[in-house]
Design a protein around this motif. Structure first.
Motif, short mmCIF file in Angstrom:
data_model
loop_
_atom_site.label_atom_id
_atom_site.label_comp_id
_atom_site.label_asym_id
_atom_site.label_seq_id
_atom_site.Cartn_x
_atom_site.Cartn_y
_atom_site.Cartn_z
N ALA A 101 0.71 -1.26 0.05
CA ALA A 101 0.01 -0.03 -0.14
C ALA A 101 0.94 1.20 0.00
N LEU A 102 1.68 1.48 0.81
CA LEU A 102 2.71 2.40 0.74
C LEU A 102 3.63 2.58 -0.27
N LEU A 103 4.10 1.42 -0.93
CA LEU A 103 4.69 1.45 -2.30
C LEU A 103 3.94 2.03 -3.27
N TYR A 104 2.71 1.80 -3.48
CA TYR A 104 2.04 2.65 -4.46
C TYR A 104 1.53 4.11 -4.04
N SER A 105 1.05 4.20 -2.75
CA SER A 105 0.18 5.22 -2.66
C SER A 105 1.27 6.35 -2.38
N SER A 106 2.48 6.04 -2.17
CA SER A 106 3.73 7.11 -2.18
C SER A 106 4.56 7.31 -3.27
N GLY A 107 4.39 6.37 -4.08
CA GLY A 107 5.29 6.09 -5.38
C GLY A 107 6.62 5.93 -5.06
N SER A 160 17.62 9.29 -1.65
CA SER A 160 16.78 8.47 -2.53
C SER A 160 17.94 8.25 -3.87
N LYS A 161 17.42 7.70 -4.82
CA LYS A 161 18.26 7.26 -5.92
C LYS A 161 19.27 8.30 -6.44
N ASN A 162 18.59 9.70 -6.54
CA ASN A 162 19.35 10.78 -6.93
C ASN A 162 20.04 11.45 -6.09
N ARG A 163 20.24 10.91 -4.71
CA ARG A 163 21.10 11.38 -3.72
C ARG A 163 20.50 12.70 -3.08
N SER A 164 19.26 12.66 -2.94
CA SER A 164 18.57 13.72 -2.52
C SER A 164 17.65 13.35 -1.59
N ASP A 165 16.92 14.20 -0.39
CA ASP A 165 15.89 13.97 0.39
C ASP A 165 14.37 14.54 -0.39
N ARG A 166 13.29 13.99 0.01
CA ARG A 166 12.15 14.40 -0.59
C ARG A 166 11.06 14.08 0.56
N TYR A 167 9.87 14.82 0.20
CA TYR A 167 8.85 14.39 0.94
C TYR A 167 7.64 13.56 0.03
N ALA A 168 7.31 12.44 0.55
CA ALA A 168 6.35 11.87 -0.65
C ALA A 168 4.89 11.81 0.35
N VAL A 169 3.86 11.68 -0.51
CA VAL A 169 2.56 11.89 0.08
C VAL A 169 2.18 10.64 0.87
N LEU A 170 1.36 10.75 1.83
CA LEU A 170 0.83 9.72 2.51
C LEU A 170 -0.76 9.54 2.26
N SER A 171 -1.00 8.64 1.74
CA SER A 171 -2.83 8.69 1.51
C SER A 171 -3.51 8.07 2.75
N LEU A 226 3.78 -0.39 -9.61
CA LEU A 226 2.99 0.59 -8.96
C LEU A 226 3.45 1.91 -8.73
N ARG A 227 4.98 2.28 -8.97
CA ARG A 227 5.48 3.41 -8.86
C ARG A 227 4.79 4.26 -10.17
N HIS A 228 4.94 3.69 -11.40
CA HIS A 228 4.27 4.03 -12.77
C HIS A 228 2.86 4.31 -12.31
N GLY A 229 2.07 3.41 -11.77
CA GLY A 229 0.76 3.50 -11.49
C GLY A 229 0.38 4.85 -10.71
N PHE A 230 1.34 4.98 -9.76
CA PHE A 230 1.21 6.40 -8.87
C PHE A 230 1.39 7.50 -9.84
N GLY A 231 2.38 7.76 -10.55
CA GLY A 231 2.59 8.62 -11.38
C GLY A 231 1.45 8.99 -12.49
N LEU A 232 1.04 8.03 -12.96
CA LEU A 232 -0.07 8.02 -14.21
C LEU A 232 -1.40 8.37 -13.61
N HIS A 233 -1.78 7.94 -12.35
CA HIS A 233 -2.97 8.19 -11.70
C HIS A 233 -2.93 9.46 -11.20
N LEU A 234 -1.78 10.02 -10.77
CA LEU A 234 -1.86 11.50 -10.34
C LEU A 234 -2.14 12.18 -11.72
N TYR A 235 -1.61 11.89 -12.86
CA TYR A 235 -1.76 12.70 -14.19
C TYR A 235 -3.16 12.58 -14.60
#
Length: 269
Positions: A134-140, A166-177, A239-248
Motif C-alpha cells: 500500500a505504501l509502495l503505491y500510495s507514495s510512489g 533517494s536514487k538521485n542522492r537527495s531527500d524528499r517528502y512523499a505523499v501519504l494517503s 506500482l510506482r508507474h501507476g502512482f505517477g499515471l494516476h496523478l496525471y
C-alpha cells in the motif's frame, strides 16, 4: 573473485569508493569486471590487460550477447564499467567508436488501473505485507526507499513520508494517503507495538536489519500469482508507474508529479 588480477580489482574498488558510488553500484561494477577478467584469463591466457585489443573486447561482448544471452541494456552497463576501468585504473584511452553502445528496444511499462491496485492491496491478508504494498503505491516509492524507511519517517499528522537519500542522492517528502495510513496504523498496532521512531518501519529477519528488496518483490509476485495475474506483467515498479499515471489522470500538473516521484530530470517523468 579473480585472483590473477586482484591488484587491478582493488584499484578499481578504491576508485569506485572514492567516487562515493552507492554500495549496490560498486558491487555490480566489481562483479562485471570480475566476469571480464575471468574471460581474459580463460580465453586470452591471462593476457596483459593494457594489451587487450578492441577487437578482443568486442569478442567478449559478443560472448555476453550470444552465449550468456544478456540483453543489450545490460551489455551497455558492462561497456560502461569497462570504459571506467580502462580510464581510471589502466589510464588508457577509451575509443567509443571502437566499442559503441548497443541499441535497445524500449517498451511502455505495464501499469495497473486504480481498481487493479486496490484489488491487489485488498487481497493481501498479512497486514505487514499489505502495508508495504500500500505504501509502495500510495507514495510512489522505489522499493529500495520503502525498505530503508524508519518509523519516524511517517508523519501522520501532516500526511507525508520523509524519504532520505533517494536514487538521485537527495531527500524528499512523499505523499501519504488516508488508506495507506489506516493500513500502516493497523500494522503498527497489531504487529509492531514496540516500534520506536528510530526503528526500521519494516524490520528484516536479522536483528537491526530492514526488509530486503527481494522480499518485497516476492510478496507482490506471490500475490499476483494468487490472483492469477501472471500474464499482466506487473511488478513493484509498475506500482510506482501507476502512482505517477494516476496523478496525471487526476489532473495533477507534471512538475508536481516530478517532485512527488523524486525525479531529478523532468524527462524521466
Amino acid at each position: 573473485m579473480n585472483t590473477l588480477y586482484s591488484d587491478f580489482i582493488q584499484k578499481h574498488l578504491d576508485i569506485l569508493s572514492f567516487r562515493d558510488l552507492a554500495p549496490k553500484t560498486i558491487s555490480t561494477c566489481l562483479s562485471y569486471l570480475d566476469e571480464f577478467l575471468n574471460w581474459v584469463e580463460k580465453e586470452l591466457s591471462g593476457k596483459i590487460l593494457s594489451e587487450v585489443s578492441y577487437e578482443e573486447i568486442r569478442i567478449y561482448l559478443r560472448y555476453l550477447k550470444e552465449f550468456r544471452k544478456l540483453n543489450n541494456r545490460t551489455i551497455n552497463v558492462h561497456i560502461a564499467q569497462l570504459r571506467d576501468f580502462y580510464l581510471y585504473v589502466l589510464h588508457k584511452d577509451w575509443d567509443r567508436y571502437q566499442v559503441p553502445y548497443l541499441h535497445y528496444d524500449q517498451f511502455l511499462p505495464k501499469v495497473p488501473s486504480v481498481e487493479e491496485v486496490n484489488e491487489i492491496i485488498d487481497s493481501i491478508s498479512n497486514i505487514k505485507h499489505k502495508a508495504e504494498i500500500a505504501l509502495l503505491y500510495s507514495s510512489g516509492l522505489r522499493v529500495s526507499e520503502l525498505c530503508r524507511l524508519h518509523c519516524g519517517d511517517i508523519h501522520a499528522s501532516k500526511n507525508f513520508v520523509y524519504v532520505s537519500r533517494s536514487k538521485n542522492r537527495s531527500d524528499r517528502y512523499a505523499v501519504l494517503s488516508v488508506k495507506a495510513l489506516d493500513i500502516l496504523t493497523s500494522y503498527i498496532r497489531s504487529d509492531y507495538s514496540a516500534a520506536k521512531k528510530d526503528c526500521w518501519l519494516f524490520p528484516g529477519q536479522k536483528p537491526d536489519s530492514h526488509i530486503c528488496t527481494q522480499t518485497v518483490y516476492n510478496i507482490l509476485k506471490n500475490q499476483l500469482d494468487e490472483l492469477g495475474w501472471q500474464e499482466k506483467g506487473f511488478n513493484c515498479h509498475s506500482l510506482r508507474h501507476g502512482f505517477g499515471l494516476h496523478l496525471y489522470e487526476a489532473g495533477t500538473d507534471i512538475i508536481s508529479i516530478k517532485e512527488a516521484m523524486g525525479h531529478k530530470s523532468l524527462s524521466s517523468t
